[in-house]
Scaffold this active site. Sequence first.
Site, short mmCIF file in Angstrom:
data_model
loop_
_atom_site.label_atom_id
_atom_site.label_comp_id
_atom_site.label_asym_id
_atom_site.label_seq_id
_atom_site.Cartn_x
_atom_site.Cartn_y
_atom_site.Cartn_z
N ASP A 167 0.82 -1.22 0.00
CA ASP A 167 0.00 0.00 0.00
C ASP A 167 0.85 1.27 0.00
OD1 ASP A 167 0.68 -0.41 2.69
OD2 ASP A 167 -1.35 -0.14 3.48
N ASP A 196 -6.02 -0.48 5.39
CA ASP A 196 -6.93 -0.87 6.46
C ASP A 196 -8.19 -0.01 6.48
OD1 ASP A 196 -4.69 -2.31 6.91
OD2 ASP A 196 -4.22 -1.44 8.88
N TYR A 225 8.19 -1.71 10.92
CA TYR A 225 7.34 -1.33 9.79
C TYR A 225 7.88 -0.06 9.15
CZ TYR A 225 2.88 -0.45 7.38
OH TYR A 225 1.90 -0.22 6.46
MG MG Z 1 -3.74 -1.25 12.91
#
Ligand code: MG
Length: 392
Positions: A41, A181, A233
Amino acid sequence: MSEPESHASRVTDLFVGLTGSAPEGVWSAPGRVNLIGEHTDYNDGLCLPIGLPQRTCVAVSPRADRTLRVRSAQQEEVVEVALREVAPGRPAGWAAYVAGVLWALERDGHDVPGLDVTVDSSVPVGAGLSSSAALECAVAAAVSDLAGLDLLGSESGRAELARACIDAENIIAQAPTGGMDQSTAMLCHERTALLLDCRSWETRQVPFDLAAQGYALLVTDTRASHALVDGQYGSRRDQCREAAAALGVTSLRELEPRDLDATLDRLSSDVLRRRVRHVVTEIERVRGAVDALQADDLAGLGRLFDASHNSMRDDYEISCLELDVATETARACGALGARMTGGGFGGSSIALVPLAAADETSAAVTDAFAARGLAAPVSFAVTAGGPACRDH
Ligand code: MG
Ligand code: ADP
């Protein structure tokens, strides 16, 4: 009472306990599981998530003052914050995911009232199933209705709410996640996977009804803690940015899969070469997965799951023992394919299993964890659920 109804009634009770009166309404949004397309993403790539049947419910009423007061069944403390004080890192902790949505919508020029909010959720928290976006999107749906923004009725309005939720998470909660998300929680449909193009933000609905073919999607929450806010991340994001800059492209999406070998030769760092190979091949696997679903080729989809897992384990280096054990055990039980899903370093895995073998597979995964002295995982079969909406 169905599971979502019982949550709606629990969140209402919690609200009455907090405020002494009934809420103006109850809204909910789903967690998500990504079928394939991981860490794509933020590279402007493609991903293919579904909404989960597990949802986060919020009971909400506007307040006369410009204060936000929140309580969650999953947390201890009641948090109260003046809207003008909401800023990056403030409030700290879980309430940032609620306050951030109000902050982002206000920044976008909307008139946002103070709110009393209670939260209850059946989305496992911190399991890579996006409880954070479910919370944000349930709140955004409530604000849209209560402030008369009227954004839930159209795809473009929902996309605008999703963007506000992304900024809430990135800027106020300071978690550097991509947009998958929140887009899923706002735009998913039942019995459908959402092909999401994170460059154009175009979406396409892809039929996803495994039960009709005798299969189930088994999710295993490994209970291993993942570390989204803890740097790993962010470090993958930084490496992708560095590789894109070295290759002279604005994002790794621009790289042509057929030129991959030549492209990799232009990178001097072995780590960056492997990161780029994951992203470019993973975007191709999303395309392959869409084709497989449209052709009812679940065996083909399973092979892509396996290839995706290997790429995340070896090239992107975001798997861990629990995720490897869960996926290997599912395959040994007859799954057509299995992969870790979500940010990595723990969290959840998914497996494409024959309906009749779902219970046996989840028992085998539990046994395999016990044999290695790992904490007990939780496995459950899921179907594709619907988007953020008003429940009551
Ligand atoms: Mg989350
Ligand atoms: P994931 O989104 O994969 O579940 P994250 O680390 O992104 O994991 O988000 C989890 C965080 O979101 C929690 O630590 C908490 O701060 C917040 N959160 C999620 N669900 C709830 C809830 N029901 N009540 C309170 N806070 C929640």
